[in-house]
Design a protein around this motif. Structure first.
Motif, PDB file in Angstrom:
ATOM      1  N   ASP A   1      29.087 126.766 -32.785  1.00 33.94           N
ATOM      2  CA  ASP A   1      28.612 126.508 -34.122  1.00 33.94           C
ATOM      3  C   ASP A   1      28.700 128.114 -34.962  1.00 33.94           C
ATOM      4  N   ALA A   2      30.096 128.766 -34.797  1.00 30.92           N
ATOM      5  CA  ALA A   2      30.658 129.947 -35.693  1.00 30.92           C
ATOM      6  C   ALA A   2      31.459 129.098 -37.123  1.00 30.92           C
ATOM      7  N   THR A   3      30.986 129.355 -38.008  1.00 30.64           N
ATOM      8  CA  THR A   3      32.325 128.864 -39.535  1.00 30.64           C
ATOM      9  C   THR A   3      33.406 129.333 -39.234  1.00 30.64           C
ATOM     10  N   TYR A   4      34.076 127.896 -39.432  1.00 35.36           N
ATOM     11  CA  TYR A   4      35.261 128.247 -39.837  1.00 35.36           C
ATOM     12  C   TYR A   4      36.351 127.662 -41.405  1.00 35.36           C
ATOM     13  N   GLN A   5      36.642 128.611 -41.775  1.00 34.54           N
ATOM     14  CA  GLN A   5      37.504 128.137 -43.309  1.00 34.54           C
ATOM     15  C   GLN A   5      38.722 127.822 -43.525  1.00 34.54           C
ATOM     16  N   THR A   6      38.916 126.259 -43.853  1.00 30.89           N
ATOM     17  CA  THR A   6      39.971 126.551 -44.622  1.00 30.89           C
ATOM     18  C   THR A   6      41.188 126.095 -45.784  1.00 30.89           C
ATOM     19  N   THR A   7      42.338 126.846 -46.203  1.00 31.72           N
ATOM     20  CA  THR A   7      43.746 126.585 -47.369  1.00 31.72           C
ATOM     21  C   THR A   7      43.932 126.354 -46.955  1.00 31.72           C
ATOM     22  N   ALA A   8      44.220 125.482 -48.956  1.00 33.03           N
ATOM     23  CA  ALA A   8      45.318 124.435 -48.622  1.00 33.03           C
ATOM     24  C   ALA A   8      46.982 125.535 -48.934  1.00 33.03           C
ATOM     25  N   LYS A   9      48.388 124.938 -48.245  1.00 37.87           N
ATOM     26  CA  LYS A   9      49.688 125.400 -48.433  1.00 37.87           C
ATOM     27  C   LYS A   9      50.068 125.550 -49.705  1.00 37.87           C
ATOM     28  N   ASN A  10      50.407 126.405 -49.975  1.00 35.01           N
ATOM     29  CA  ASN A  10      51.510 126.158 -51.791  1.00 35.01           C
ATOM     30  C   ASN A  10      52.411 125.887 -50.469  1.00 35.01           C
ATOM     31  N   ILE A  11      53.293 124.779 -51.928  1.00 36.65           N
ATOM     32  CA  ILE A  11      54.889 123.483 -50.718  1.00 36.65           C
ATOM     33  C   ILE A  11      54.953 123.545 -51.912  1.00 36.65           C
ATOM     34  N   ALA A  12      56.138 123.378 -52.528  1.00 33.95           N
ATOM     35  CA  ALA A  12      57.571 123.469 -53.284  1.00 33.95           C
ATOM     36  C   ALA A  12      57.394 122.577 -53.490  1.00 33.95           C
ATOM     37  N   GLY A  13      57.178 121.864 -55.520  1.00 35.18           N
ATOM     38  CA  GLY A  13      57.503 120.740 -55.511  1.00 35.18           C
ATOM     39  C   GLY A  13      56.265 119.272 -55.135  1.00 35.18           C
ATOM     40  N   TRP A  14      55.292 120.279 -54.841  1.00 35.46           N
ATOM     41  CA  TRP A  14      54.292 119.321 -53.902  1.00 35.46           C
ATOM     42  C   TRP A  14      52.734 120.121 -54.514  1.00 35.46           C
ATOM     43  N   THR A  15      51.431 119.386 -54.839  1.00 38.50           N
ATOM     44  CA  THR A  15      50.797 119.744 -55.391  1.00 38.50           C
ATOM     45  C   THR A  15      49.516 118.933 -54.223  1.00 38.50           C
ATOM     46  N   VAL A  16      47.964 120.040 -54.135  1.00 40.57           N
ATOM     47  CA  VAL A  16      47.304 118.584 -53.285  1.00 40.57           C
ATOM     48  C   VAL A  16      46.025 117.497 -54.079  1.00 40.57           C
ATOM     49  N   LYS A  17      46.581 116.883 -53.681  1.00 38.06           N
ATOM     50  CA  LYS A  17      45.918 115.829 -54.092  1.00 38.06           C
ATOM     51  C   LYS A  17      44.485 115.541 -54.310  1.00 38.06           C
ATOM     52  N   THR A  18      43.770 116.182 -53.367  1.00 36.06           N
ATOM     53  CA  THR A  18      42.459 115.577 -52.722  1.00 36.06           C
ATOM     54  C   THR A  18      41.811 117.475 -51.122  1.00 36.06           C
ATOM     55  N   THR A  19      40.937 117.348 -51.627  1.00 32.15           N
ATOM     56  CA  THR A  19      41.149 118.682 -50.943  1.00 32.15           C
ATOM     57  C   THR A  19      40.004 118.249 -49.952  1.00 32.15           C
ATOM     58  N   PRO A  20      40.152 117.608 -48.870  1.00 28.81           N
ATOM     59  CA  PRO A  20      39.356 117.799 -47.147  1.00 28.81           C
ATOM     60  C   PRO A  20      37.909 118.226 -47.845  1.00 28.81           C
ATOM     61  N   SER A  21      36.970 116.855 -47.203  1.00 29.46           N
ATOM     62  CA  SER A  21      35.269 117.499 -46.839  1.00 29.46           C
ATOM     63  C   SER A  21      34.967 118.617 -45.942  1.00 29.46           C
ATOM     64  N   ASN A  22      35.831 118.479 -45.502  1.00 31.62           N
ATOM     65  CA  ASN A  22      35.279 119.110 -43.896  1.00 31.62           C
ATOM     66  C   ASN A  22      37.005 120.624 -43.910  1.00 31.62           C
ATOM     67  N   ALA A  23      36.897 120.976 -45.410  1.00 36.65           N
ATOM     68  CA  ALA A  23      38.145 122.341 -45.356  1.00 36.65           C
ATOM     69  C   ALA A  23      37.260 123.744 -44.866  1.00 36.65           C
ATOM     70  N   THR A  24      35.833 123.409 -44.585  1.00 39.26           N
ATOM     71  CA  THR A  24      35.366 124.481 -44.533  1.00 39.26           C
ATOM     72  C   THR A  24      34.265 123.568 -43.050  1.00 39.26           C
ATOM     73  N   GLY A  25      33.126 124.626 -42.182  1.00 42.86           N
ATOM     74  CA  GLY A  25      32.756 123.407 -41.333  1.00 42.86           C
ATOM     75  C   GLY A  25      32.669 124.329 -40.352  1.00 42.86           C
ATOM     76  N   VAL A  26      31.850 123.790 -38.987  1.00 36.60           N
ATOM     77  CA  VAL A  26      31.921 125.226 -37.492  1.00 36.60           C
ATOM     78  C   VAL A  26      31.859 124.504 -36.779  1.00 36.60           C
ATOM     79  N   PHE A  27      32.655 125.458 -35.767  1.00 42.79           N
ATOM     80  CA  PHE A  27      32.914 124.866 -34.839  1.00 42.79           C
ATOM     81  C   PHE A  27      32.138 124.320 -34.218  1.00 42.79           C
ATOM     82  N   THR A  28      32.569 122.978 -33.250  1.00 38.11           N
ATOM     83  CA  THR A  28      31.609 121.804 -31.972  1.00 38.11           C
ATOM     84  C   THR A  28      32.243 122.130 -30.967  1.00 38.11           C
ATOM     85  N   ASN A  29      31.992 121.665 -29.871  1.00 32.57           N
ATOM     86  CA  ASN A  29      33.484 120.997 -28.497  1.00 32.57           C
ATOM     87  C   ASN A  29      33.872 119.494 -29.032  1.00 32.57           C
TER      88      ASN A  29
END
Length: 258
Positions: A1-29
């Motif tokens: 139930d603790a929260t987590y948050q993710t971020t996209a990496k900077n990759i040369a020559g590439w750009t994020v097309k879509t941000t995933p819906s579970n980029a942030t959330g809570v830990f589960t079992n």
């Protein structure tokens, strides 16, 4: 139930097309996966120019856009009166992270030919026609031929001009060269100067230098030389007289000695 948050990496020559819906959330079992989907980054634009060989622009430049490493292809424009002189080496390529310029260099298109004819006033050809070729808007100059026994009647108004997209004809019209036309043509003859010999029998005219206003006076004709027949008669007469003198001398000498 603790929260987590993710971020996209900077990759040369590439750009994020879509941000995933579970980029942030809570830990589960149960295990969770957050996936960032990338696409190629935008490349720098490619500018396409259309100029003459002096760098003057003949048409509005175009701009091509695309993703890094994506291919591009350019084509020359159809510009009235112009034709592509050279195709640039980077007419096709791939987008990069730096700006690129593709330059099509044009030259004047070939113009329609100029036919040069040499005819009499009835349209009969007197010599083989010539053909002048050149680029659009370039100047041309046609010259008349020297045809034996013929003289140019008139100089055509379009003997000089510029090449156009339409065919042109320059017609030199000739007339037969007669004695009358030769007199009018300084190249056809070499008339002698009208300088008659002075008349020896005409009395000379002398102007009084001390009085320029005085009337001209006529000098008496020079005495005529004796004629050839008169000279012969005089020579015979002188011969007879001389012979008489010789005989008289001989007679006197003979009488003296006796």
């Amino acid at each position: 139930d603790a929260t987590y948050q993710t971020t996209a990496k900077n990759i040369a020559g590439w750009t994020v097309k879509t941000t995933p819906s579970n980029a942030t959330g809570v830990f589960t079992n149960t295990n969770q996966i957050v996936t960032y989907v990338y696409e190629k980054a935008d490349g720098a634009p490619v500018t396409v120019k259309y100029t003459d060989d002096k760098g003057n622009e003949l048409a509005t430049p175009d701009t091509l856009n695309g993703k890094l490493d994506a291919p591009y292809q350019t084509t020359a424009k159809n510009i009235a009166g112009w034709t592509v002189k050279t195709t640039p080496s980077n007419a096709t390529g791939v987008f990069t992270n730096t700006n690129q310029t593709v330059t099509y260099v044009y030259e004047k298109a070939d113009a329609a030919p100029v036919a040069v004819k040499y005819t009499d006033d009835k349209g009969n050809e007197l010599a083989t026609p010539d053909t002048l070729n050149g680029k659009l808007d370039a100047p041309y100059q046609a010259t008349a031929k020297n045809l034996s026994g013929w003289k140019l009647k008139t100089m055509p108004s379009n003997a000089k001009g510029v090449f156009t997209s339409e065919s042109q004809t320059v017609n030199f019209v000739y007339v037969k060269q007669t004695d009358d036309t030769k007199k009018d043509d300084p190249k056809s003859n070499n008339p002698k100067p009208n300088n008659p010999k002075p008349d020896k029998n005409k009395p000379a005219i002398k102007i009084n230098e001390n009085n320029p206003k005085a009337k001209q006076t006529t000098i008496t004709k020079q005495a005529k030389l004796p004629k050839t027949g008169d000279n012969k008669q005089n020579n015979i007469l002188f011969g007879v007289i001389g012979t008489c003198f010789v005989l008289l001398g001989a007679f006197a000498l003979t009488k003296k000695t006796s």
